[in-house]
Motif scaffolding. Structure first.
Motif, PDB file in Angstrom:
ATOM      1  N   GLU A  20       0.827  -1.201   0.000  1.00  0.00           N
ATOM      2  CA  GLU A  20       0.000   0.000   0.000  1.00  0.00           C
ATOM      3  C   GLU A  20       0.863   1.253   0.000  1.00  0.00           C
ATOM      4  O   GLU A  20       1.993   1.234   0.475  1.00  0.00           O
ATOM      5  CB  GLU A  20      -0.927  -0.011   1.213  1.00  0.00           C
ATOM      6  CG  GLU A  20      -1.888  -1.200   1.216  1.00  0.00           C
ATOM      7  CD  GLU A  20      -2.885  -1.131   2.355  1.00  0.00           C
ATOM      8  OE1 GLU A  20      -2.925  -0.098   3.047  1.00  0.00           O
ATOM      9  OE2 GLU A  20      -3.632  -2.115   2.550  1.00  0.00           O
ATOM     10  N   ASN A  42     -10.089  -3.487   3.566  1.00  0.00           N
ATOM     11  CA  ASN A  42      -8.659  -3.773   3.506  1.00  0.00           C
ATOM     12  C   ASN A  42      -8.300  -4.194   2.087  1.00  0.00           C
ATOM     13  O   ASN A  42      -9.158  -4.221   1.191  1.00  0.00           O
ATOM     14  CB  ASN A  42      -8.264  -4.855   4.518  1.00  0.00           C
ATOM     15  CG  ASN A  42      -9.162  -6.085   4.414  1.00  0.00           C
ATOM     16  OD1 ASN A  42      -9.398  -6.606   3.320  1.00  0.00           O
ATOM     17  ND2 ASN A  42      -9.698  -6.535   5.546  1.00  0.00           N
ATOM     18  N   LYS A  43      -7.035  -4.531   1.884  1.00  0.00           N
ATOM     19  CA  LYS A  43      -6.565  -4.883   0.537  1.00  0.00           C
ATOM     20  C   LYS A  43      -7.256  -6.139  -0.001  1.00  0.00           C
ATOM     21  O   LYS A  43      -7.631  -6.195  -1.178  1.00  0.00           O
ATOM     22  CB  LYS A  43      -5.051  -5.082   0.558  1.00  0.00           C
ATOM     23  CG  LYS A  43      -4.427  -5.472  -0.778  1.00  0.00           C
ATOM     24  CD  LYS A  43      -4.501  -4.351  -1.794  1.00  0.00           C
ATOM     25  CE  LYS A  43      -3.507  -3.260  -1.501  1.00  0.00           C
ATOM     26  NZ  LYS A  43      -3.407  -2.306  -2.629  1.00  0.00           N
ATOM     27  N   GLN A  44      -7.423  -7.158   0.824  1.00  0.00           N
ATOM     28  CA  GLN A  44      -8.085  -8.375   0.365  1.00  0.00           C
ATOM     29  C   GLN A  44      -9.534  -8.108  -0.024  1.00  0.00           C
ATOM     30  O   GLN A  44     -10.038  -8.637  -1.019  1.00  0.00           O
ATOM     31  CB  GLN A  44      -8.009  -9.445   1.473  1.00  0.00           C
ATOM     32  CG  GLN A  44      -6.607  -9.993   1.721  1.00  0.00           C
ATOM     33  CD  GLN A  44      -5.984 -10.599   0.474  1.00  0.00           C
ATOM     34  OE1 GLN A  44      -6.651 -11.321  -0.284  1.00  0.00           O
ATOM     35  NE2 GLN A  44      -4.710 -10.318   0.247  1.00  0.00           N
ATOM     36  N   TYR A 100     -10.633  -5.322  -1.127  1.00  0.00           N
ATOM     37  CA  TYR A 100     -10.544  -4.562  -2.377  1.00  0.00           C
ATOM     38  C   TYR A 100     -10.351  -5.485  -3.578  1.00  0.00           C
ATOM     39  O   TYR A 100     -10.987  -5.312  -4.627  1.00  0.00           O
ATOM     40  CB  TYR A 100      -9.378  -3.581  -2.274  1.00  0.00           C
ATOM     41  CG  TYR A 100      -8.996  -2.903  -3.560  1.00  0.00           C
ATOM     42  CD1 TYR A 100      -9.790  -1.899  -4.105  1.00  0.00           C
ATOM     43  CD2 TYR A 100      -7.832  -3.251  -4.244  1.00  0.00           C
ATOM     44  CE1 TYR A 100      -9.444  -1.271  -5.288  1.00  0.00           C
ATOM     45  CE2 TYR A 100      -7.475  -2.632  -5.422  1.00  0.00           C
ATOM     46  CZ  TYR A 100      -8.284  -1.643  -5.943  1.00  0.00           C
ATOM     47  OH  TYR A 100      -7.924  -1.028  -7.115  1.00  0.00           O
ATOM     48  N   SER A 112       0.606   0.197  -6.190  1.00  0.00           N
ATOM     49  CA  SER A 112       1.155   1.257  -5.341  1.00  0.00           C
ATOM     50  C   SER A 112       2.450   1.796  -5.929  1.00  0.00           C
ATOM     51  O   SER A 112       2.777   2.978  -5.780  1.00  0.00           O
ATOM     52  CB  SER A 112       1.409   0.711  -3.927  1.00  0.00           C
ATOM     53  OG  SER A 112       2.334  -0.368  -3.959  1.00  0.00           O
ATOM     54  N   LYS A 127      -8.003   5.728  -1.195  1.00  0.00           N
ATOM     55  CA  LYS A 127      -7.449   4.414  -0.863  1.00  0.00           C
ATOM     56  C   LYS A 127      -8.413   3.320  -1.299  1.00  0.00           C
ATOM     57  O   LYS A 127      -9.624   3.457  -1.143  1.00  0.00           O
ATOM     58  CB  LYS A 127      -7.198   4.330   0.642  1.00  0.00           C
ATOM     59  CG  LYS A 127      -6.402   3.112   1.078  1.00  0.00           C
ATOM     60  CD  LYS A 127      -6.080   3.202   2.561  1.00  0.00           C
ATOM     61  CE  LYS A 127      -5.219   2.033   3.014  1.00  0.00           C
ATOM     62  NZ  LYS A 127      -4.898   2.127   4.460  1.00  0.00           N
ATOM     63  N   TYR A 128      -7.867   2.244  -1.851  1.00  0.00           N
ATOM     64  CA  TYR A 128      -8.645   1.133  -2.386  1.00  0.00           C
ATOM     65  C   TYR A 128      -9.608   1.618  -3.474  1.00  0.00           C
ATOM     66  O   TYR A 128     -10.804   1.357  -3.446  1.00  0.00           O
ATOM     67  CB  TYR A 128      -9.424   0.423  -1.270  1.00  0.00           C
ATOM     68  CG  TYR A 128      -8.571  -0.019  -0.114  1.00  0.00           C
ATOM     69  CD1 TYR A 128      -7.324  -0.616  -0.309  1.00  0.00           C
ATOM     70  CD2 TYR A 128      -8.998   0.168   1.206  1.00  0.00           C
ATOM     71  CE1 TYR A 128      -6.542  -1.023   0.752  1.00  0.00           C
ATOM     72  CE2 TYR A 128      -8.228  -0.230   2.274  1.00  0.00           C
ATOM     73  CZ  TYR A 128      -6.993  -0.817   2.050  1.00  0.00           C
ATOM     74  OH  TYR A 128      -6.207  -1.206   3.116  1.00  0.00           O
TER      75      TYR A 128
END
Length: 306
Positions: free
Chosen positions: A99, A119-121, A123, A161, A195-196
């Motif tokens: 990130e 969170n990233k997962q 996303y 990123s 973000k995301y």
């Protein structure tokens, strides 16, 4: 245990090894060439084969970043191409999974916001959530942005990123200078970082702030050629749920593709055309093509009259 013949620079198989591998050569040479960092070598300059026409192969490799002429040992790639492939694959994974740091965002003075992804997962598994904001998050963000801006810039982390951290520091000042020179300065103090983010996250922001043109700079899905490719998605007065055909895209922005200098000029040209014709995407492309054709016809008839 493997024995070594220093004079002949050969490895000699032991009887036990030969018994387990009766079809292998008893003696094989040791390659004295040390392994080097794959990124210290330029792939398009490497000739690992013995081609019939070395110059033609070199021209082909220079003309494309594709992996050609890598050579094989049996059914496998040679060591150096294999290591480069693994390194590029690792860089692509890192670009997706890591990130953008808060420190980097703070250094550029960006306003932070987040889509409905947790969170990233979340996303990666749920793309629609990267296009949406909660009502509270959208209100908090847009209250910090100007209303009826001529051009509103938005930054989104997207799927890389690395694209943000390697390009944005250079691209933002260039865009600021280019837009100012064109008479449409951007508000450098009010640029959000989402973000995301997915591309369509720009639509809700544009529709709420009623900006004329919205330009979103976002990290693209990395590949084995480049893990730090940035794209600019631009739309005239975007709306939530609008078709993708209304977006104009300038892609492949990185050192090995469209340079940040060239990208700044192309983004500015696209935005100025949108402001002039009140169009974007496919409709703008058709309008520009028609205008060019009419201009050429007009020039042709003028030459005949002269």
């Amino acid at each position: 245990m493997m024995q070594f013949d220093e004079e002949a620079n050969l490895q000699i198989m032991s009887p036990a090894q030969f018994k387990r591998n009766p079809h292998c050569r008893r003696v094989s040479p040791i390659d004295p060439t040390p392994l080097v960092d794959p990124y210290q070598q330029k792939q398009h300059q490497q000739i690992l084969l013995t081609p019939i026409n070395r110059q033609k192969l070199l021209e082909m490799k220079i003309a494309t970043p594709a992996r050609i002429g890598l050579g094989r040992c049996g059914t496998r790639y040679l060591t150096q191409p294999r290591l480069k492939f693994l390194a590029d694959h690792a860089a692509a994974r890192d670009a997706v999974l890591t990130e953008v740091t808060p420190k980097f965002i703070q250094q550029l003075g960006l306003i932070t916001a987040q889509t409905t992804c947790q969170n990233k997962q979340d996303y990666l598994k749920n793309p629609p959530k990267g296009r949406q904001f909660t009502a509270t998050a959208l209100q908090q963000l847009t209250s910090q942005l100007p209303q009826y801006a001529t051009i509103q810039l938005i930054i989104g982390d997207g799927l890389s990123s690395a694209a943000i951290t390697s390009n944005l520091g250079q691209l933002l000042p260039l865009l600021q200078h280019t837009f100012k020179k064109a008479g449409t300065p951007i508000d450098r103090d009010h640029i959000p970082f989402i973000k995301y983010a997915r591309v369509a996250a720009m639509d809700a922001i544009g529709a709420t702030t009623k900006a004329d043109v919205v330009c979103m700079l976002i990290g693209e899905r990395p590949g084995l050629v480049s893990a730090n490719s940035l794209s600019a998605y631009i739309a005239y007065r975007p709306e939530v749920g609008m078709p993708e055909a209304r977006r104009t895209v300038i892609s492949n922005i990185h050192a090995g593709g469209t340079t940040v200098q060239k990208a700044a000029q192309q983004i500015n040209a696209a935005c100025q055309a949108m402001l002039r014709y009140h169009l974007s995407g496919v409709a703008l492309k058709q309008k520009l093509a028609s205008s060019t054709k009419n201009s050429q016809l007009k020039s042709h008839y003028q030459m005949r009259l002269d």
